[in-house]
Scaffold this motif. Structure first.
Motif, mmCIF file in Angstrom:
data_model
loop_
_atom_site.group_PDB
_atom_site.id
_atom_site.type_symbol
_atom_site.label_atom_id
_atom_site.label_comp_id
_atom_site.label_asym_id
_atom_site.label_seq_id
_atom_site.Cartn_x
_atom_site.Cartn_y
_atom_site.Cartn_z
ATOM 1 N N SER A 198 -1.358 -3.523 12.340
ATOM 2 C CA SER A 198 -0.919 -3.244 10.596
ATOM 3 C C SER A 198 -1.684 -4.249 9.305
ATOM 4 O O SER A 198 -1.959 -4.339 8.230
ATOM 5 C CB SER A 198 0.241 -3.339 10.111
ATOM 6 O OG SER A 198 0.969 -4.453 10.743
ATOM 7 N N ILE A 199 -1.872 -6.064 10.279
ATOM 8 C CA ILE A 199 -2.484 -7.100 9.280
ATOM 9 C C ILE A 199 -4.546 -6.333 8.948
ATOM 10 O O ILE A 199 -4.503 -6.441 8.744
ATOM 11 C CB ILE A 199 -2.689 -8.648 10.023
ATOM 12 C CG1 ILE A 199 -0.985 -8.412 10.288
ATOM 13 C CG2 ILE A 199 -3.266 -9.029 9.835
ATOM 14 C CD1 ILE A 199 0.187 -8.324 8.648
ATOM 15 N N ILE A 200 -4.900 -5.997 10.765
ATOM 16 C CA ILE A 200 -6.124 -5.512 10.450
ATOM 17 C C ILE A 200 -6.782 -4.770 9.414
ATOM 18 O O ILE A 200 -7.650 -4.808 8.818
ATOM 19 C CB ILE A 200 -6.736 -5.039 12.065
ATOM 20 C CG1 ILE A 200 -7.006 -6.341 12.897
ATOM 21 C CG2 ILE A 200 -8.012 -4.986 11.557
ATOM 22 C CD1 ILE A 200 -6.915 -7.675 12.492
ATOM 23 N N SER A 201 -5.416 -3.641 9.454
ATOM 24 C CA SER A 201 -5.473 -2.406 8.734
ATOM 25 C C SER A 201 -5.492 -2.774 7.297
ATOM 26 O O SER A 201 -5.977 -2.953 5.806
ATOM 27 C CB SER A 201 -4.434 -1.681 8.236
ATOM 28 O OG SER A 201 -4.566 -0.611 10.339
ATOM 29 N N GLU A 202 -4.918 -3.887 6.542
ATOM 30 C CA GLU A 202 -3.849 -4.297 5.280
ATOM 31 C C GLU A 202 -6.123 -4.986 5.107
ATOM 32 O O GLU A 202 -5.797 -5.025 3.957
ATOM 33 C CB GLU A 202 -3.234 -5.461 5.878
ATOM 34 C CG GLU A 202 -2.843 -6.588 4.033
ATOM 35 C CD GLU A 202 -1.773 -6.647 4.174
ATOM 36 O OE1 GLU A 202 -0.260 -6.474 4.602
ATOM 37 O OE2 GLU A 202 -1.569 -7.970 3.659
ATOM 38 N N ILE A 233 0.224 4.561 2.346
ATOM 39 C CA ILE A 233 1.098 5.239 3.381
ATOM 40 C C ILE A 233 0.950 4.628 4.227
ATOM 41 O O ILE A 233 1.748 4.863 6.012
ATOM 42 C CB ILE A 233 -0.299 6.440 3.756
ATOM 43 C CG1 ILE A 233 0.062 7.745 2.767
ATOM 44 C CG2 ILE A 233 -0.041 7.179 5.482
ATOM 45 C CD1 ILE A 233 -1.417 8.484 3.278
ATOM 46 N N SER A 234 0.313 3.184 4.386
ATOM 47 C CA SER A 234 -0.062 1.902 5.462
ATOM 48 C C SER A 234 1.525 1.498 5.580
ATOM 49 O O SER A 234 2.127 1.724 6.834
ATOM 50 C CB SER A 234 -0.478 1.284 5.500
ATOM 51 O OG SER A 234 -0.465 0.645 5.788
ATOM 52 N N ILE A 235 2.066 1.150 4.511
ATOM 53 C CA ILE A 235 3.843 0.631 4.713
ATOM 54 C C ILE A 235 4.820 1.579 4.329
ATOM 55 O O ILE A 235 5.662 1.224 4.090
ATOM 56 C CB ILE A 235 3.587 -0.254 3.600
ATOM 57 C CG1 ILE A 235 3.530 -0.201 1.861
ATOM 58 C CG2 ILE A 235 2.639 -1.549 3.550
ATOM 59 C CD1 ILE A 235 3.751 -1.638 1.384
ATOM 60 N N LEU A 236 4.634 2.647 4.096
ATOM 61 C CA LEU A 236 5.353 3.280 3.221
ATOM 62 C C LEU A 236 6.846 3.605 2.738
ATOM 63 O O LEU A 236 7.022 3.765 2.371
ATOM 64 C CB LEU A 236 6.610 3.977 4.779
ATOM 65 C CG LEU A 236 5.137 4.711 5.736
ATOM 66 C CD1 LEU A 236 7.043 4.838 7.324
ATOM 67 C CD2 LEU A 236 4.727 5.885 5.498
ATOM 68 N N PHE A 237 5.728 2.144 1.446
ATOM 69 C CA PHE A 237 7.110 2.295 0.197
ATOM 70 C C PHE A 237 5.871 1.648 -0.279
ATOM 71 O O PHE A 237 5.022 1.327 -0.606
ATOM 72 C CB PHE A 237 7.220 0.949 0.661
ATOM 73 C CG PHE A 237 7.911 0.145 -0.510
ATOM 74 C CD1 PHE A 237 9.483 1.228 -0.904
ATOM 75 C CD2 PHE A 237 8.193 -1.421 -0.116
ATOM 76 C CE1 PHE A 237 9.843 0.277 -1.689
ATOM 77 C CE2 PHE A 237 8.527 -1.802 -1.710
ATOM 78 C CZ PHE A 237 9.484 -1.084 -2.066
ATOM 79 N N ALA A 259 -4.114 4.979 15.891
ATOM 80 C CA ALA A 259 -5.001 6.010 14.403
ATOM 81 C C ALA A 259 -5.253 5.913 12.937
ATOM 82 O O ALA A 259 -5.813 6.180 12.462
ATOM 83 C CB ALA A 259 -4.133 7.749 14.719
ATOM 84 N N LEU A 260 -3.768 5.717 12.438
ATOM 85 C CA LEU A 260 -4.212 5.375 11.138
ATOM 86 C C LEU A 260 -4.966 4.342 10.616
ATOM 87 O O LEU A 260 -5.812 4.074 9.634
ATOM 88 C CB LEU A 260 -2.549 4.996 10.191
ATOM 89 C CG LEU A 260 -2.677 5.014 8.931
ATOM 90 C CD1 LEU A 260 -2.920 6.182 8.237
ATOM 91 C CD2 LEU A 260 -1.288 4.064 8.837
ATOM 92 N N TYR A 261 -4.725 3.638 11.681
ATOM 93 C CA TYR A 261 -6.652 2.565 10.958
ATOM 94 C C TYR A 261 -7.721 2.719 11.209
ATOM 95 O O TYR A 261 -7.821 2.381 11.043
ATOM 96 C CB TYR A 261 -5.842 1.534 12.320
ATOM 97 C CG TYR A 261 -7.141 0.149 12.174
ATOM 98 C CD1 TYR A 261 -7.354 -0.933 11.694
ATOM 99 C CD2 TYR A 261 -8.069 0.340 13.531
ATOM 100 C CE1 TYR A 261 -9.010 -1.673 11.579
ATOM 101 C CE2 TYR A 261 -8.975 -0.519 13.275
ATOM 102 C CZ TYR A 261 -9.627 -1.300 12.596
ATOM 103 O OH TYR A 261 -10.587 -2.663 12.540
#
Length: 334
Positions: free
Chosen positions: A33-37, A231-235, A162-164
């Motif tokens: 999730s950090i790399i996605s960010e 969509i990544s953090i759902l918030f 998959a989201l990444y």
């Protein structure tokens, strides 16, 4: 090896590393999730790069467009039960509508006043989101379930990896479009506006039209980044619209190298990983991160990538290739 080949080779190496990130990152204690960010924030910093790096206009309120993209996703999922693709499109369209709304005012000012207006409109959007509690959840924000992806009558749910890869694919497409834009006649006109807008007008070109299109491109990048981040953090929460967030995006673009294609990604990588690593070492991580930024700004006046490219160009006898910075860093003048 000339600079053009070196640029292509470096780009290929970076893409391979990004594709292998889910396998590499656990060895460094980093969650995917950090790399996605990093990828999402790089896309947001690209919006700053379009306006500041290539057009010479400081976009200090990019978080407003980023936040509109995020709220477009959360509102469409909450009230319309939109799917994955539709919710992202909703976010981009909302960001574009916000860009069109403020562009009428922005086109009447240049330099630092242009930047200050973007901050002012960003704060208006922030307080609207903060006050409309019945719709946006106010300071508590909005939470939602991740939408499913519909394809050929089947539903797909994305897990983090998959989201990444989906986010990375979208980022690479936007990066390719950004590269093409900078090499197109339109991109060259933006650079000419950055260098001398009066001369561009004397040549018979309506510079306001070019700036408007650049604003829309920047709005689309920021809105798409905000939609993917939500969509990544759902918030979604009002601070995503705040000027502090805009400052982070601006810093990423300048730190990596405003006026270069890969600069925003490098800036986002340094910012996100620097914050993640330093915050686990000391509560006063912001002091040390600020020190790193100061050292980078002093040591790399064109941003890290811009300074490196300029040095390679000088070493190559001053012959510019496609990866060379197009001009001096933009000045923020009235």
């Amino acid at each position: 090896m000339n600079l053009k080949r070196l640029g292509y080779l470096s780009s290929a190496v970076v893409i391979v590393i990004m594709l292998l990130a889910p396998q590499i990152s656990p060895h460094f204690g980093l969650d995917i999730s950090i790399i996605s960010e990093v990828v999402v924030f790089a896309m947001a910093a690209m919006s700053v790069n379009v306006m500041f790096g290539y057009t010479g206009l400081p976009l200090f309120g990019s978080a407003a467009l980023f936040g509109l993209g995020a709220y477009g996703v959360s509102l469409s999922i909450t009230f319309l039960h939109a799917g994955f693709v539709v919710s992202i499109l909703f976010g981009v369209v909302l960001a574009l509508l916000g860009t069109l709304l403020i562009s009428w005012f922005l086109l009447r000012r240049r330099g630092i006043y242009f930047g200050l207006l973007t901050i002012a409109f960003g704060q208006i959007f922030y307080f609207v989101a903060y006050r409309m509690r019945d719709v946006t959840g106010g300071e508590d924000g909005m939470t939602f379930q991740r939408p499913v992806f519909h394809l050929a009558g089947m539903n797909f749910a994305f897990h983090e990896t998959a989201l990444y890869y989906l986010t990375l694919g979208i980022f690479l497409l936007t990066l390719l479009a950004f590269w093409y834009l900078t090499k197109s006649p339109f991109g060259h006109t933006l650079i000419a506006i950055k260098q001398n807008e009066v001369r561009v007008r004397h040549l018979g070109l309506n510079s306001d039209s070019f700036v408007l299109v650049a604003l829309l491109v920047a709005g689309a990048y920021a809105g798409l980044a905000g939609a993917l981040y939500a969509i990544s953090i759902l918030f979604t929460f009002p601070l995503e619209l705040d000027w502090h967030q805009s400052g982070d995006f601006f810093l990423m673009a300048v730190l990596g190298g405003a006026g270069t294609v890969w600069g925003p990604l490098l800036g986002a990588l340094i910012y996100v990983l620097g914050k993640e690593i330093l915050s686990t070492i000391t509560p006063a991580w912001e002091i040390f991160l600020g020190g790193i930024f100061i050292a980078c700004v002093i040591g790399f006046p064109r941003g890290i990538l811009g300074t490196v490219i300029a040095a390679l160009v000088a070493r190559n006898g001053g012959v510019k290739h496609e990866e060379a910075p197009e001009a001096e860093p933009a000045s923020i003048s009235a």
